[in-house]
Design a protein around this motif. Structure first.
Motif, PDB file in Angstrom:
ATOM      1  N   VAL A   1      36.704  61.185  15.198  1.00 11.61           N
ATOM      2  CA  VAL A   1      36.233  59.859  14.811  1.00 11.61           C
ATOM      3  C   VAL A   1      34.713  59.821  14.711  1.00 11.61           C
ATOM      4  CG1 VAL A   1      36.096  57.433  15.533  1.00 11.61           C
ATOM      5  CG2 VAL A   1      38.239  58.705  15.804  1.00 11.61           C
ATOM      6  N   SER A   2      34.036  60.377  15.690  1.00  8.12           N
ATOM      7  CA  SER A   2      32.578  60.256  15.728  1.00  8.12           C
ATOM      8  C   SER A   2      31.840  61.419  15.077  1.00  8.12           C
ATOM      9  CB  SER A   2      32.113  60.103  17.183  1.00  8.12           C
ATOM     10  OG  SER A   2      32.402  61.281  17.912  1.00  8.12           O
ATOM     11  N   ARG A   3      32.582  62.422  14.631  1.00  7.08           N
ATOM     12  CA  ARG A   3      31.941  63.589  14.028  1.00  7.08           C
ATOM     13  C   ARG A   3      31.066  63.217  12.836  1.00  7.08           C
ATOM     14  NH1 ARG A   3      36.225  67.597  13.819  1.00  7.08           N
ATOM     15  NH2 ARG A   3      35.929  67.472  16.064  1.00  7.08           N
ATOM     16  N   VAL A   4      31.548  62.294  12.031  1.00 11.66           N
ATOM     17  CA  VAL A   4      30.738  61.743  10.940  1.00 11.66           C
ATOM     18  C   VAL A   4      30.123  60.460  11.493  1.00 11.66           C
ATOM     19  CG1 VAL A   4      30.761  60.733   8.633  1.00 11.66           C
ATOM     20  CG2 VAL A   4      32.211  62.710   9.140  1.00 11.66           C
ATOM     21  N   ALA A   5      28.832  60.387  11.463  1.00  6.60           N
ATOM     22  CA  ALA A   5      28.131  59.241  12.048  1.00  6.60           C
ATOM     23  C   ALA A   5      28.520  57.939  11.358  1.00  6.60           C
ATOM     24  CB  ALA A   5      26.626  59.446  11.938  1.00  6.60           C
TER      25      ALA A   5
END
Length: 133
Positions: free
Chosen positions: A5-9
């Protein structure tokens, strides 16, 4: 360690604000539509853009049937030019509401799509009405 989920800002707040404001200018949901109908605050024309057979089997209260293929200058002539149309079809697996919204926009008519369509309406526990014969 980051998640998928947070891998792409996340987008900036300004980008998110523009995006979600844009979505809300194009869409409404079943709850808001139901609330407006149930509280005599319906300031829009609710268009069921499915075929007449499906409409007659069950549709949203206060909806009128205008299949997307029949949307034209002529079919809209009885509505003031600033009438807001809310369109819906069978549900997320159907693009009839998108086709109707595009036609209305091409005719320079205000339009929003009710996301979820009939499927969403029923999922929320709301009832359909059948066409009286």
């Amino acid at each position: 360690m980051s998640s998928v989920v947070s891998r792409v800002a996340a987008a900036s707040s300004q980008i998110a604000k523009r995006h979600f404001a844009s979505l809300l200018s194009l869409e409404t949901d079943c709850w808001d539509t139901h609330f407006a109908i149930s509280n005599n605050r319906q300031d829009f024309v609710l268009l069921d853009v499915r075929n007449a057979l499906l409409f007659n089997q069950g549709h949203l209260p206060n909806a009128i049937n205008l299949p997307h293929k029949n949307i034209s200058v002529e079919s809209l002539q009885n509505f003031p030019i600033d009438t807001l149309f809310v369109v819906y079809c069978a549900g997320p697996h159907c693009n009839g509401a998108d086709k109707a919204a595009l036609k209305l926009a091409e005719l320079e008519r205000p339009v929003k799509k009710m996301i979820g369509g009939i499927t969403g309406w029923l999922d929320e526990g709301f009832e359909l009405v059948a066409q009286e014969t």
